[in-house]
Design a protein around this motif. Structure first.
Motif, PDB file in Angstrom:
ATOM      1  N   ALA A  77       0.829  -1.202   0.000  1.00  0.00           N
ATOM      2  CA  ALA A  77       0.000   0.000   0.000  1.00  0.00           C
ATOM      3  C   ALA A  77       0.865   1.255   0.000  1.00  0.00           C
ATOM      4  N   LEU A  78       0.188   2.394   0.026  1.00  0.00           N
ATOM      5  CA  LEU A  78       0.827   3.713   0.198  1.00  0.00           C
ATOM      6  C   LEU A  78       1.645   4.157  -1.021  1.00  0.00           C
ATOM      7  N   GLY A 134      -1.323  -3.701   5.460  1.00  0.00           N
ATOM      8  CA  GLY A 134      -1.534  -2.685   6.487  1.00  0.00           C
ATOM      9  C   GLY A 134      -0.326  -2.512   7.390  1.00  0.00           C
ATOM     10  N   ALA A 149       0.614   4.945   8.501  1.00  0.00           N
ATOM     11  CA  ALA A 149       1.155   5.012   7.136  1.00  0.00           C
ATOM     12  C   ALA A 149       2.679   4.981   7.134  1.00  0.00           C
ATOM     13  N   THR A 205       4.376  -0.817   4.560  1.00  0.00           N
ATOM     14  CA  THR A 205       3.634  -2.067   4.387  1.00  0.00           C
ATOM     15  C   THR A 205       4.475  -3.006   3.533  1.00  0.00           C
ATOM     16  N   GLN A 227      -8.123  11.540   1.871  1.00  0.00           N
ATOM     17  CA  GLN A 227      -6.762  11.575   2.393  1.00  0.00           C
ATOM     18  C   GLN A 227      -6.468  12.941   3.017  1.00  0.00           C
ATOM     19  N   HIS A 237      -7.772   8.041  -1.301  1.00  0.00           N
ATOM     20  CA  HIS A 237      -7.018   6.778  -1.215  1.00  0.00           C
ATOM     21  C   HIS A 237      -7.404   5.796  -2.332  1.00  0.00           C
ATOM     22  N   CYS A 295     -11.171  -3.278   6.245  1.00  0.00           N
ATOM     23  CA  CYS A 295     -10.355  -2.064   6.109  1.00  0.00           C
ATOM     24  C   CYS A 295      -9.756  -1.592   7.430  1.00  0.00           C
ATOM     25  N   TYR A 328      -4.876  -1.124   3.880  1.00  0.00           N
ATOM     26  CA  TYR A 328      -5.216   0.216   3.406  1.00  0.00           C
ATOM     27  C   TYR A 328      -6.172   0.249   2.217  1.00  0.00           C
ATOM     28  N   ASN A 368     -12.176   1.670  -0.385  1.00  0.00           N
ATOM     29  CA  ASN A 368     -11.702   1.820   0.999  1.00  0.00           C
ATOM     30  C   ASN A 368     -12.851   1.658   2.000  1.00  0.00           C
TER      31      ASN A 368
END
Length: 366
Positions: A125-126, A154, A159, A162, A260, A271, A314, A347, A357
């Motif tokens: 993610a991210l 996650g 954040a 991951t 976000q 997101h 989530c 995420y 999400n």
């Protein structure tokens, strides 16, 4: 189906794997979830323990099973029998996962027919790469009508970082996938949404799709439109962002898009991708305990004897439930309805062509 679900909160990775995977002899598939801290050690130990298995893992905020929700715990599912499966990875997913599409083709072509199948994927993610991953996987899967289901990894919810892993290799810009055929029945999918629409509908009219930013709704600055709908001003918008996501409407379906932040020029960053001319609706919290009760009731009615379920809940929902002291009860309540299951919190959630999400998705194997 012959499988075992185990867990361990031992600090030593070898002891943790030994405890969580106790009773597994030669599993065809091993799925595991843990916090970020021990993840690399668990990946290595599981590969040493089961050198011939497909092993796929993701970092998580919490692991779920019918006994409850567990943090800083290794959670393992090993399936010995009742499935046929093949897996691989897509690399460089933030740039060009399509370079690796032949790996998906290779796995799909090993099956003699495509009934009762699912492609399960875990993505890091991210890095805003989920949509690229989905289009790559679906370019092969859709031709064979194979459904796709999965989640983004996650962490503690800050954040930070991951990771996913596949067959002993840890990666942070990749997607691991396994295509599973249930030899003993069908596979059903459920998607649960604990938010309800308000009366505020918008159309996105100026969008940076790749960076997931909407600059304008109905030709007005996006943050100003949001603030007006929430009866506040842009400077106070931040405190509403977690509780009031948006719904992206596609036909008769609605997929949650989490806020976000407010960007410069009064844009809104999300997101998940919002496309130009997307129909959007502002959402507000519903009575989530009642929604969960109804979901559980529906699954129980439609699949009275599930053999195994896999859940992605989530991270934002998990944090909300934890804050309300409900996370453990939620995990147990799902177990009462769907029986044995394993789940994780990351995420984002993915189902077929959509990344979204603040949702729970479940694959129930009959």
């Amino acid at each position: 189906m012959d499988y075992k679900i185990g867990k361990s909160s031992q600090k030593d990775s070898r002891q943790a794997v030994s405890e969580a995977a106790a009773g597994l002899i030669n599993p065809k598939l091993v799925l595991f979830f843990s916090g970020v801290d021990g993840f690399e050690d668990y990946t290595r130990e599981l590969k040493l323990t089961f050198p011939d298995s497909i092993i796929m893992g993701a970092t998580t905020f919490a692991g779920f099973c019918k006994e409850g929700a567990y943090k800083e715990t290794l959670m393992v599912l090993g399936i010995e029998d009742g499935i046929e499966c093949y897996g691989d990875v897509l690399e460089e997913v933030d740039k060009y996962p399509l370079k690796y599409v032949d790996r998906v083709e290779t796995c799909v072509n090993k099956f003699s027919n495509y009934a009762n199948m699912v492609c399960l994927e875990f993505s890091t993610a991210l890095i805003s790469s989920e949509e690229l991953i989905l289009s790559t996987l679906n370019s092969v899967l859709m031709k064979k009508k194979i459904p796709l289901f999965g989640g983004s990894a996650g962490d503690r919810g800050m954040a930070e970082k991951t990771m996913i892993s596949f067959n002993g290799v840890v990666m942070d810009k990749a997607c691991a996938f396994v295509i599973i055929k249930n030899l003993q029945g069908g596979i059903r999918f459920y998607r649960e949404n604990i938010y309800k629409p308000t009366e505020h509908y918008f159309t996105s009219t100026k969008v940076d799709v790749r960076n997931r930013i909407v600059y304008e709704y109905d030709y007005k600055p996006a943050a100003e439109v949001m603030a007006k709908a929430l009866n506040t001003d842009v400077s106070h918008l931040d405190k509403y962002l977690d509780s009031y996501p948006l719904g992206r409407i596609i036909g008769s379906d609605m997929y949650i898009t989490a806020n976000q932040m407010v960007t410069n020029q009064n844009g809104m960053a999300y997101h998940a991708r919002v496309y130009n001319n997307s129909k959007m609706v502002l959402l507000e919290p519903d009575d989530y305990k009642e929604v969960i009760k109804q979901t559980a009731k529906q699954i129980k009615a439609e699949v009275p004897k599930p053999s195994l379920s896999i859940m992605v809940n989530c991270l934002a929902r998990s944090i909300l439930f934890e804050k309300d002291g409900y996370l453990n009860d939620f995990a147990k309540q799902m177990g009462n309805s769907i029986g044995n299951y394993i789940g994780f919190a990351g995420y984002g959630e993915q189902l077929n062509q959509q990344h979204f999400n603040q949702t729970m998705v479940i694959a129930v194997l009959e």
